[in-house]
Design a protein around this motif. Structure first.
Motif, PDB file in Angstrom:
ATOM      1  N   GLY A  75       0.808  -1.212   0.000  1.00 23.37           N
ATOM      2  CA  GLY A  75       0.000   0.000   0.000  1.00 23.37           C
ATOM      3  C   GLY A  75       0.841   1.263   0.000  1.00 23.37           C
ATOM      4  N   LYS A  76       2.111   1.143  -0.405  1.00 20.32           N
ATOM      5  CA  LYS A  76       2.992   2.316  -0.386  1.00 20.32           C
ATOM      6  C   LYS A  76       3.639   2.513  -1.743  1.00 20.32           C
ATOM      7  N   GLY A  77       3.980   3.755  -2.043  1.00 22.96           N
ATOM      8  CA  GLY A  77       4.680   4.055  -3.279  1.00 22.96           C
ATOM      9  C   GLY A  77       6.140   3.628  -3.199  1.00 22.96           C
ATOM     10  N   LEU A  78       6.810   3.588  -4.357  1.00 18.96           N
ATOM     11  CA  LEU A  78       8.204   3.152  -4.373  1.00 18.96           C
ATOM     12  C   LEU A  78       9.092   4.128  -3.612  1.00 18.96           C
ATOM     13  N   ALA A  79       8.836   5.433  -3.774  1.00 18.29           N
ATOM     14  CA  ALA A  79       9.649   6.426  -3.058  1.00 18.29           C
ATOM     15  C   ALA A  79       9.432   6.299  -1.546  1.00 18.29           C
ATOM     16  N   ASP A  80       8.177   6.048  -1.150  1.00 19.30           N
ATOM     17  CA  ASP A  80       7.862   5.790   0.264  1.00 19.30           C
ATOM     18  C   ASP A  80       8.713   4.651   0.803  1.00 19.30           C
TER      19      ASP A  80
END
Lengths: 415, 460
Positions: A75-80
């Motif tokens: 549930g998170k972006g790659l940058a996250d």
């Protein structure tokens, strides 16, 4: 008999609701730069490079599928994820390079818009600012859902290349043969072209963009298999369209031995050979691809940077709520459009910088992805299998080598 | 180090006096977690053994304290060792000295399967909920305080300056700003947020719930609507874990302020028994709104598990169409029999266990629950305690039928300035009430649709 049918409709509805990120990301791959590369490949080498699209499809599916999977599971972006797992320093420098890489890519998209303006006989000083304002307005005033619908519509316009492909009356038997049978020549020009075609396939922004947009869609783990189909269909469609671009140029320009430098040359050369309709479709395709990519690149940059730095993100927020997001987005569009309107601007150095920054960032991004996707704490039972890991490593090594070669090849050709 | 002491005053949220050290000879000593990270660890014999990797904290009264340190060595095959806090001799910006020999340390490959909160893995660079400003933030640095050799988590830093410190540019930027303007507010203010306002979102790998130092910290002070918004901001995995870790009342507060898609997701994650408990704790109109959108078989299954009386009420409410008075009304209201005295009414009202019902009006009914009239507290308080209820009702009470539409209800409420209007069936039996907030949200929805039409039409 009724049960499977009911399931089919249910599945189709779920797929339609999950569809989007994979198809959109893949299609942006056919941007102004991509169309130029494919046109030149078709015009100079005929059908003989078509086989390379099959490994491209495989590589694209392998890499982008991992992004989708990470997005759905964590549930998170790659940058996250990079920020959370590898710390702030790595994230910061990666984001700086990403900004540069995407900025120069955006400039070349605006160059595509300017080129198509000239093809249609419109003053580029009118069309480029208009497009820049339209792109800016679309995201600032839109919501995620409305923006995605417009993007999917833009994907549909890529069919103009399919139509122009048919209008150019190619020899389909030859096309089919050369797509299965690899024709490796070992002359320098052919190898350069091959590197160019494959090397433009996977760019760092794609992983960031796709993962963020899958997250934004909020796809459940149960529906993950549909998200995977989204990636696979995206990869096939985008390469089918690329093949059509090669076919158009191969069946007209290559036959008559016409040499070209850019997509604009290709369109102009097509006019006397394949007729007005083919010319307009080709030029429209270039315009659509450029403006579409010029939308996504600044958006993707702003998204990734704000995610990684912990600033408010979102198409659904207002300027005051997410100042960094909108400032970055606006700046990239403004610079992208302004540079192309400068007198005597040279496109080659811009292309070189964009390729160089891509080449620097890509190894890091792909290795981070490999580490993240094999992290049991994050991915649980959704880590890569052994075979998948081996395939991924092969793709990563190949992509890194190719993107380095691509940079030096471009440098060599233009130096 | 002493200059740090000044920070404590301009800090946005006051640090309680509790944190000041016991012996007054030494000033409070603060240190940033980023200043400790990756610093060398020296063993008893003065040999370098590893670097500081993480600090494990345990709950204390207000501010959690350090209880162990994780150190690591080797590259690329990293190994980690766990050191109880008691084995640490000294700790400062330069290094950490141990009371034990490095030979006693047990280095292992795994380090992140612990259930306790740890600073690097669970807080630094992670997203947390800031219950003071009601938003989700990412932590750039952690401000620690030395108390009796222990470290306490005092504040978190989410500012640009914290980010620059992590990148190693803090001094450079400070210098540049000082060159331009010595009194720039950037140099003076520290955007620190007290730990007591911070709710971590890190997930415990064993129970799949949120790791907390103090359970249910601060969430009760956030207005339900803001809480719902914060909840929608965090990602699905954390939403599920957070929802599971909350008590029933906070769950109910969040549940009534999130969209159906998220509601459904949350309900799928908790056992049926907790779902019925949740439905018991939210207003009946919200419960029916949710149940209406579920498949029929699932609704019946849930209702069969619920408290009998309430389930019956809900299943009746579900039968009404969403924009009729029956569908809008809530069945929580105050009604008393007409022949009761004012005194006993007030007494009973005081003893009532309030759930969520609106208390602007008191409805008066006969034995068969036919609506007789309405009154308010003002009338009750001013009246003689021996008076019968029916003598203090308003001269006329307006009401609507179960089938009345939104517009009719809104019209009557506006005309007679009602905050709530009673709903009766064909036999004048009181069924429920519609409150102004429910009708307002319906009207806003209608207004929005109109507004969109007006905006869209001229373009075509």
């Amino acid at each position: 008999m009724t049960l499977p049918k009911k399931n089919f409709w249910r599945n189709l509805i779920i797929f339609l609701s999950v569809m989007g990120p994979g198809i959109i990301t893949a299609n942006v791959d056919n941007d102004a730069g991509g169309i130029t590369t494919y046109s030149v490949a078709g015009a100079h080498f005929g059908y003989s490079l078509i086989w390379s699209f099959i490994p491209i499809i495989i590589a694209l599916v392998i890499i982008q599928e991992m992004c989708s999977r990470m997005a759905v599971v964590t549930g998170k972006g790659l940058a996250d994820l990079i920020r959370e797992e590898f710390g702030v320093k790595v994230t910061f420098y990666a984001m700086i390079v990403l900004i540069f890489s995407n900025l120069f890519n955006t400039i070349s998209e605006f160059a595509g818009i300017a080129a198509s303006a000239e093809l249609f006989g419109i003053n580029k000083f009118i069309l480029v600012p208009l497009c820049a304002i339209f792109i800016w307005w679309l995201i600032v005033k839109g919501t995620y859902k409305s923006v995605e619908k417009i993007f999917l519509l833009a994907c549909l316009f890529y069919l103009s290349y399919v139509l122009s492909g048919f209008l150019s009356k190619p020899n389909w038997k030859e096309v089919a043969q050369s797509s299965i049978r690899p024709a490796l020549h070992f002359d320098k020009a052919y190898l350069f072209m091959l590197i160019g075609v494959i090397g433009t396939t996977i760019a760092p922004w794609m992983q960031f963009y796709q993962q963020s947009s899958v997250v934004e869609k909020g796809i459940k783990i149960e529906d993950y298999k549909f998200a995977r189909w989204d990636v696979i269909i995206g990869a096939f469609v985008v390469n089918a369209i690329a093949i059509f671009i090669v076919v158009v140029c191969a069946s007209t320009l290559f036959k008559h031995g016409i040499r070209i430098e850019t997509a604009k040359d290709a369109a102009e050369a097509l006019r006397p050979l394949a007729g007005d309709y083919c010319f307009y479709l080709f030029a429209f395709g270039l315009f659509n691809a450029s403006i579409f990519s010029a939308c996504i690149l600044p958006l993707s940059t702003a998204y990734s940077v704000c995610e990684g730095m912990g600033w408010e993100v979102g198409v659904n927020r207002r300027f005051r709520q997410a100042p960094q997001f909108y400032t970055l987005y606006t700046l990239i569009i403004a610079i992208g459009a302004a540079v192309i309107l400068l007198p005597n601007v040279k496109l080659v150095p811009i292309m070189l910088i964009s390729q160089a920054t891509n080449g620097i960032l890509l190894p890091f991004v792909l290795i981070f992805m490999l580490l993240l996707i094999n992290n049991k704490r994050l991915m649980g039972n959704f880590t890569n299998s052994k075979i998948y890991n081996i395939l991924t490593i092969i793709v990563i090594v190949a992509m890194i080598t190719l993107s380095i070669f691509l940079f030096f090849a471009t440098l060599g050709v233009h130096a | 180090m002493n200059e740090k002491q000044n920070i404590i005053n301009p800090v946005k949220n006051e640090t309680p006096s509790k944190l000041s050290p016991k012996d007054s000879s030494s000033l409070p000593r603060f240190i940033y977690f980023s200043e400790l990270l990756d610093k060398p660890v020296i063993d008893k014999n003065g040999d370098f053994s590893a670097t500081i990797y993480d600090i494990i904290i345990k709950p204390a009264e207000v501010y959690p304290q350090s209880c162990a340190m994780i150190i690591r060595k080797g590259f690329p095959n990293r190994k980690y060792a766990f050191i109880p806090w008691a084995s640490i001799e000294t700790l400062d910006k330069k290094e950490a000295c141990l009371k034990i020999e490095s030979a006693e340390l047990k280095f292992e490959e795994k380090h992140d399967n612990r259930e306790e909160l740890s600073l690097r893995r669970d807080i630094l660079d992670q997203q947390v909920v800031d219950t003071h400003d009601h938003k989700v933030i990412r932590i750039n640095d952690i401000h620690l305080l030395f108390v009796d050799r222990l470290l306490m988590v005092a504040h978190v830093d989410m500012s640009l300056r914290g980010l620059l410190r992590r990148l190693g540019f803090e001094k450079l930027i400070d210098f540049l700003i000082r060159l331009i303007n010595k009194n720039n507010p950037y140099l003076k203010t520290e955007h620190l947020i007290s730990w007591k306002y911070i709710h971590p979102l890190s997930i415990n790998p064993a129970s799949m719930t949120i790791k907390v130092d103090v359970p249910q910290k601060q969430f009760s002070t956030i207005p339900a609507a803001d809480l719902g918004e914060i909840f929608l901001e965090i990602n699905i995995k954390h939403q599920i874990a957070l929802f599971k870790s909350l008590d029933i009342l906070t769950r109910a507060r969040i549940f009534t302020h999130i969209d159906f898609k998220t509601q459904k997701l949350m309900v799928e994650e908790i056992p049926d028994k907790e779902i019925t408990e949740l439905l018991n704790n939210i207003p009946s109109d919200e419960a029916t709104d949710f149940l209406e959108k579920l498949p029929k078989s699932r609704v019946n299954q849930l209702l069969s598990l619920m408290e009998n009386k309430y389930a019956k009420k809900l299943s009746e409410l579900i039968g009404y169409s969403g924009d009729s008075a029956g569908g809008l009304m809530t069945t929580e209201y105050m009604a008393y029999l007409e022949n009761m005295t004012v005194g006993s009414t007030l007494k009973q009202t005081k003893e009532r266990v309030f759930k969520v019902e609106p208390a602007q009006f008191i409805y008066v009914v006969d034995e068969k629950w036919h609506l007789v009239g309405a009154t308010n507290f003002r009338r009750l308080i001013l009246a003689n305690p021996e008076d019968q209820l029916k003598s203090v009702i308003f001269p006329k009470t307006y009401f609507v039928n179960l089938e009345s539409g939104v517009k009719e209800v809104a019209y009557l409420m506006e005309k007679y300035k009602y905050y709530a209007i009673p709903v009766v069936d064909d036999n004048n039996v009181l069924q429920g009430i519609i409150t102004i907030d429910d009708i307002l949200s319906q009207l806003i929805a209608i207004a929005w649709r109109r507004l969109k039409k007006i905006k869209v039409l001229p373009k075509q």
